[in-house]
Motif scaffolding. Structure first.
Motif, PDB file in Angstrom:
ATOM      1  N   ASN A   1       0.854  -1.185   0.000  1.00 31.70           N
ATOM      2  CA  ASN A   1       0.000   0.000   0.000  1.00 31.70           C
ATOM      3  C   ASN A   1       0.892   1.237   0.000  1.00 31.70           C
ATOM      4  O   ASN A   1       1.921   1.266   0.656  1.00 31.70           O
ATOM      5  CB  ASN A   1      -0.886  -0.031   1.240  1.00 31.70           C
ATOM      6  N   PRO A   2       0.500   2.284  -0.724  1.00 22.99           N
ATOM      7  CA  PRO A   2       1.363   3.470  -0.819  1.00 22.99           C
ATOM      8  C   PRO A   2       1.655   4.170   0.507  1.00 22.99           C
ATOM      9  O   PRO A   2       2.670   4.867   0.612  1.00 22.99           O
ATOM     10  CB  PRO A   2       0.582   4.395  -1.754  1.00 22.99           C
ATOM     11  N   VAL A   3       0.801   3.987   1.496  1.00 17.15           N
ATOM     12  CA  VAL A   3       0.976   4.774   2.719  1.00 17.15           C
ATOM     13  C   VAL A   3       1.059   3.939   3.990  1.00 17.15           C
ATOM     14  O   VAL A   3       1.222   4.494   5.080  1.00 17.15           O
ATOM     15  CB  VAL A   3      -0.146   5.820   2.861  1.00 17.15           C
ATOM     16  N   ASN A   4       0.959   2.631   3.872  1.00 22.57           N
ATOM     17  CA  ASN A   4       1.084   1.819   5.079  1.00 22.57           C
ATOM     18  C   ASN A   4       1.665   0.469   4.699  1.00 22.57           C
ATOM     19  O   ASN A   4       1.883   0.192   3.521  1.00 22.57           O
ATOM     20  CB  ASN A   4      -0.283   1.699   5.788  1.00 22.57           C
ATOM     21  N   PRO A   5       1.951  -0.387   5.673  1.00 21.14           N
ATOM     22  CA  PRO A   5       2.644  -1.646   5.362  1.00 21.14           C
ATOM     23  C   PRO A   5       1.773  -2.730   4.718  1.00 21.14           C
ATOM     24  O   PRO A   5       2.282  -3.807   4.419  1.00 21.14           O
ATOM     25  CB  PRO A   5       3.134  -2.124   6.737  1.00 21.14           C
ATOM     26  N   THR A   6       0.506  -2.467   4.523  1.00 20.31           N
ATOM     27  CA  THR A   6      -0.385  -3.509   4.034  1.00 20.31           C
ATOM     28  C   THR A   6       0.049  -4.026   2.671  1.00 20.31           C
ATOM     29  O   THR A   6       0.204  -3.235   1.744  1.00 20.31           O
ATOM     30  CB  THR A   6      -1.823  -2.978   3.940  1.00 20.31           C
ATOM     31  N   PRO A   7       0.250  -5.326   2.550  1.00 18.03           N
ATOM     32  CA  PRO A   7       0.602  -5.870   1.237  1.00 18.03           C
ATOM     33  C   PRO A   7      -0.585  -5.808   0.289  1.00 18.03           C
ATOM     34  O   PRO A   7      -1.731  -5.895   0.703  1.00 18.03           O
ATOM     35  CB  PRO A   7       0.994  -7.320   1.545  1.00 18.03           C
ATOM     36  N   ILE A   8      -0.287  -5.663  -0.993  1.00 18.10           N
ATOM     37  CA  ILE A   8      -1.335  -5.535  -1.999  1.00 18.10           C
ATOM     38  C   ILE A   8      -1.902  -6.894  -2.387  1.00 18.10           C
ATOM     39  O   ILE A   8      -3.116  -7.075  -2.474  1.00 18.10           O
ATOM     40  CB  ILE A   8      -0.800  -4.829  -3.252  1.00 18.10           C
TER      41      ILE A   8
END
Length: 120
Positions: A99-106
């Motif tokens: 994710n562009p602003v947090n660690p969440t994987p796409i």
């Protein structure tokens, strides 16, 4: 179809270095923020480093000054140079778009990862 192939792990002694590679077959690779994650048994996967499409980088506090993330957009590859490795770096390392602003994987689909083991 998403394909992420990590390589470069191994067994090293504390203080040594490794360079991990991730070949990513994903759409719009050059536009994506790419990241390295790691996981140890019984713990959640954590992001250790990320690099935006513009080359901005950020790192987990535990690896700052020791790890360097880079990317090769021409070859859809992301790297993680790991120096001065410590036993606490022992984990399976994975890459994914983030994710562009947090660690969440796409992507829900992960590669097989590459094992890094650091002996003291």
């Amino acid at each position: 179809q998403v394909q992420l192939v990590e390589s470069g792990g191994g067994l090293v002694q504390a203080g040594e270095s490794l360079r991990l590679s991730c070949a990513a077959s994903i759409s719009f690779f050059s536009r994506r923020r790419m990241a390295w994650y790691r996981q140890v048994p019984g713990k959640q996967r954590e992001m250790v480093a990320a690099i935006t499409n513009g080359g901005s980088k950020n790192y987990a506090d535990s690896v700052k000054g020791r790890f360097t993330i880079s990317r090769d957009n021409a070859n859809n590859t992301v790297y993680l140079q790991m120096n001065n490795l410590k036993p606490e770096d022992t984990a399976v390392y994975y890459c994914n778009a983030a994710n562009p602003v947090n660690p969440t994987p796409i992507f829900d689909s992960w590669g097989q990862g590459t094992q890094v083991t650091v002996s003291s």
